[in-house]
Design a protein around this motif. Sequence first.
Motif, PDB file in Angstrom:
ATOM      1  N   UNK A 125       0.821  -1.213   0.000  1.00  0.00           N
ATOM      2  CA  UNK A 125       0.000   0.000   0.000  1.00  0.00           C
ATOM      3  C   UNK A 125       0.855   1.262   0.000  1.00  0.00           C
ATOM      4  N   UNK A 126       2.031   1.181   0.621  1.00  0.00           N
ATOM      5  CA  UNK A 126       2.878   2.367   0.751  1.00  0.00           C
ATOM      6  C   UNK A 126       4.107   2.324  -0.164  1.00  0.00           C
ATOM      7  N   UNK A 127       4.233   1.255  -0.952  1.00  0.00           N
ATOM      8  CA  UNK A 127       5.406   1.129  -1.808  1.00  0.00           C
ATOM      9  C   UNK A 127       6.690   1.021  -1.008  1.00  0.00           C
ATOM     10  N   UNK A 128       6.613   0.345   0.140  1.00  0.00           N
ATOM     11  CA  UNK A 128       7.772   0.214   1.035  1.00  0.00           C
ATOM     12  C   UNK A 128       8.264  -1.228   1.039  1.00  0.00           C
ATOM     13  N   UNK A 129       9.429  -1.416   1.605  1.00  0.00           N
ATOM     14  CA  UNK A 129      10.028  -2.749   1.638  1.00  0.00           C
ATOM     15  C   UNK A 129       9.254  -3.676   2.572  1.00  0.00           C
ATOM     16  N   UNK A 130       9.143  -4.935   2.142  1.00  0.00           N
ATOM     17  CA  UNK A 130       8.468  -5.960   2.934  1.00  0.00           C
ATOM     18  C   UNK A 130       9.494  -6.975   3.395  1.00  0.00           C
ATOM     19  N   UNK A 131       9.467  -7.308   4.686  1.00  0.00           N
ATOM     20  CA  UNK A 131      10.350  -8.333   5.245  1.00  0.00           C
ATOM     21  C   UNK A 131       9.498  -9.446   5.832  1.00  0.00           C
ATOM     22  N   UNK A 132       9.567 -10.664   5.282  1.00  0.00           N
ATOM     23  CA  UNK A 132       8.769 -11.754   5.853  1.00  0.00           C
ATOM     24  C   UNK A 132       9.087 -11.956   7.330  1.00  0.00           C
ATOM     25  N   UNK A 133       8.068 -12.193   8.115  1.00  0.00           N
ATOM     26  CA  UNK A 133       8.243 -12.384   9.552  1.00  0.00           C
ATOM     27  C   UNK A 133       9.194 -13.546   9.835  1.00  0.00           C
ATOM     28  N   UNK A 134       9.081 -14.620   9.039  1.00  0.00           N
ATOM     29  CA  UNK A 134       9.927 -15.797   9.278  1.00  0.00           C
ATOM     30  C   UNK A 134      11.412 -15.443   9.205  1.00  0.00           C
ATOM     31  N   UNK A 135      11.754 -14.505   8.349  1.00  0.00           N
ATOM     32  CA  UNK A 135      13.151 -14.097   8.212  1.00  0.00           C
ATOM     33  C   UNK A 135      13.663 -13.453   9.494  1.00  0.00           C
TER      34      UNK A 135
END
Length: 370
Positions: A358-368
């Motif tokens: 929605x914000x065009x920001x970086x996504x980091x998977x929780x599992x990582x």
Amino acid sequence: MIVGVPKEIKNNEYRVGMTPGGVREFVHHGHAVLVERSAGEGSSFTDEAYAAAGAELVDTAQEVFARADMIVKVKEPQPVEIEMLRPGQILFTYLHLAPDLPQTQGLIKSGAVCIAYETVELPNGTLPLLAPMSEVAGRMAAQVGATYLQKPFGGRGVLMGGVPGVLPAKVVVLGAGVVGTNAAYVAMGMGADVTVMDINIDRLRYLDEIWGNRVRTLYSSKHNIEEAVYQADLVIGAVLLPGAKTPWLVTREMLPHMKRGAVVVDVSVDQGGCIETTHPTTHADPTFVVDGVLHYGVANMPGAVPNTSTLALTNATLRYGLAIADKGWKQAVLDDPALAKGVNVLDGNITYKPVADAHGMNYTPLEKLL
């Protein structure tokens, strides 16, 4: 764990994050609960009731935030509250981050563990912590719509149920989920002519099976939406994409074709709204008019019935909050995939993809991060 319950400070928000009964459960599990004085008054829960349940009453929100390991709230933290969060502190509340960039940026900066009620999701796709407030908001939507259809409130002057010899109001409900079903239920009970729209045929089939011809069901195509909305006296927006910004189903170009004095109640406004011309309003200033159509966009509708809402919310959140307190947040989310989906921001990272998108920001998977 020390659990903190501050007083809500959003405009006309009278709910509180936990009932005295909820406090008693946390204390029974060996945890300490700090409650800001008068936090429950708006919901008709006294300081004495909290003290009797085992809470420690404190004088300021600053003390609650400073001492608590986990903050339990109702509404998203306001800017002054975000400033009080600290790295590693757990925030357990509704967040609705997809349409709210400033809050998202603030929570990232805080370094807190931010768990959103609205994105906790069971394997069957249901949202157990959003459901109770969706039930309240859906039922309220029909009541609110009925009120604002009255001429003194700016509406067309149409009675929901009509009278013998006069047709009832035409109500269109966009979305057949929890909000839409509850809105249709109350509107139907008022005697209105109700049409529920959705793209999920199985859901429409279910409503047809339980209500028969008392409610009309209609597939939610652009053509069908236009035809239905143009004839409606009341349109209730009840669309939800979990954690993501809501698509616009009623566009600005459609408004001139609607009836003058028609009312729209956009319950999905806290996720961006499904009616293009809606924007969040407050209980103090709830409505505005665009092209002759009255818009109601209060983003915390259940706050108007805080006793009912707080009881319903604590019923839903209690077991998840206890799991976090008993096990620590990390073990709790490892043990429960539904709760893991509630983690939206962690250690300065966005861990819920719809928010990042929605914000065009970086996504980091929780599992990582785990």
